[in-house]
Design an enzyme around this catalytic site. Structure first.
Site, PDB file in Angstrom:
ATOM      1  N   HIS A  32      72.432  31.190  37.616  1.00 15.56           N
ATOM      2  CA  HIS A  32      73.297  30.029  37.858  1.00 15.56           C
ATOM      3  C   HIS A  32      74.327  29.895  36.730  1.00 15.56           C
ATOM      4  O   HIS A  32      75.530  29.769  36.985  1.00 15.56           O
ATOM      5  CB  HIS A  32      72.416  28.777  37.944  1.00 15.56           C
ATOM      6  CG  HIS A  32      73.165  27.501  38.134  1.00 15.56           C
ATOM      7  ND1 HIS A  32      73.116  26.766  39.306  1.00 15.56           N
ATOM      8  CD2 HIS A  32      73.986  26.789  37.309  1.00 15.56           C
ATOM      9  CE1 HIS A  32      73.862  25.686  39.183  1.00 15.56           C
ATOM     10  NE2 HIS A  32      74.400  25.677  37.974  1.00 15.56           N
ATOM     11  N   GLU A  33      73.846  29.925  35.485  1.00 18.08           N
ATOM     12  CA  GLU A  33      74.755  29.767  34.352  1.00 18.08           C
ATOM     13  C   GLU A  33      75.643  30.998  34.172  1.00 18.08           C
ATOM     14  O   GLU A  33      76.821  30.877  33.826  1.00 18.08           O
ATOM     15  CB  GLU A  33      73.958  29.486  33.075  1.00 18.08           C
ATOM     16  CG  GLU A  33      73.172  28.183  33.099  1.00 18.08           C
ATOM     17  CD  GLU A  33      74.050  26.969  33.358  1.00 18.08           C
ATOM     18  OE1 GLU A  33      75.242  26.992  32.971  1.00 18.08           O
ATOM     19  OE2 GLU A  33      73.556  25.996  33.942  1.00 18.08           O
ATOM     20  N   HIS A  36      78.626  30.765  36.452  1.00 15.31           N
ATOM     21  CA  HIS A  36      79.705  29.945  35.882  1.00 15.31           C
ATOM     22  C   HIS A  36      80.546  30.775  34.912  1.00 15.31           C
ATOM     23  O   HIS A  36      81.775  30.800  34.987  1.00 15.31           O
ATOM     24  CB  HIS A  36      79.117  28.755  35.123  1.00 15.31           C
ATOM     25  CG  HIS A  36      78.587  27.655  35.983  1.00 15.31           C
ATOM     26  ND1 HIS A  36      79.307  27.109  37.023  1.00 15.31           N
ATOM     27  CD2 HIS A  36      77.410  26.976  35.934  1.00 15.31           C
ATOM     28  CE1 HIS A  36      78.590  26.143  37.586  1.00 15.31           C
ATOM     29  NE2 HIS A  36      77.439  26.056  36.955  1.00 15.31           N
TER      30      HIS A  36
END
Length: 221
Positions: A32-33, A36
């Site tokens: 998820h990170e 980004h």
């Protein structure tokens, strides 16, 4: 509500749900990170490369409180990746795309789980076993995380996306009254204002994930 307080929970439910949460904490939340950071890097934020956060190493992204929240409530967070929008060609658009990448990674992870779940059911013909139960919880937690992140509450991704959608002519007043807006949104969340929207988002994502996850097996049905 804490999931283990729900009626009808069995020992196998507890074990499989904890295992699913741990997989998400140490594999999917780093993804998820990373998503980004990767999108921000591709859109022009080269500073992310030197921050040490453009990695799938779970130790770099791990947040103890966020991980505990995932284990107990099915929603949580990791350490946010620092984004510098000064490198973006179109800051508002690119920031929105960067924010969107996180919850999309959870949806993609849920779709992979749905494909595996449909595949194991198709191959074994068994309605449910421990691995399928694990996959079911894995899918549900990913969906909960995606839906949670779409809420327009700071510092969630949904709020960053909403902020980018505000027309430029309103930005001055927006930043002027930001503390009031922030407190109002937090108050609405505490009083359950977002419960129904969250349920709607979760249901919509779940329907989409299950439908996409079943596509590879339609020819055999």
């Amino acid at each position: 509500m804490m999931w283990f307080l729900q009626p009808g929970i069995t020992v196998s439910d507890v074990i499989m749900r904890i295992l699913a949460a741990l997989v998400i904490i140490f594999l999917i939340m780093p993804l998820h990170e990373f998503s980004h950071g990767f999108v921000a890097y591709k859109l022009g934020d080269k500073s992310i490369k030197y921050s040490g956060r453009l990695t799938l190493n779970p130790a770099v992204h791990f947040d103890p409180l966020g991980a505990f929240s995932i284990l107990v409530f099915d929603i949580g967070w990791s350490k946010s990746v620092p984004i510098d929008p000064r490198g973006f060609k179109c800051p508002k658009r690119d920031m929105a795309l960067t924010a969107l990448a996180g919850p999309l990674s959870n949806i993609i992870a849920a779709i992979v789980g749905a494909v595996l779940l449909n595949g194991t059911t198709f191959l074994t013909g068994i309605p449910i076993n421990l691995f399928q139960k694990f996959l079911s919880y894995y899918i549900l937690i990913n969906i909960s995380l995606a839906a949670f992140n779409f809420l327009p509450i700071p510092p969630l991704d949904g709020y960053k996306i909403l902020e980018c959608l505000i027309p430029d002519r309103y930005l001055f007043n927006y930043y002027k009254y930001y503390p009031v807006i922030l407190l109002s949104l937090m108050g609405l969340m505490l009083f359950g204002f977002f419960d129904i929207p969250l349920m709607f988002i979760r249901k919509t994502i779940y329907t989409f994930v299950i439908q996409v996850g079943s596509l590879p097996f339609l020819a055999f049905m």
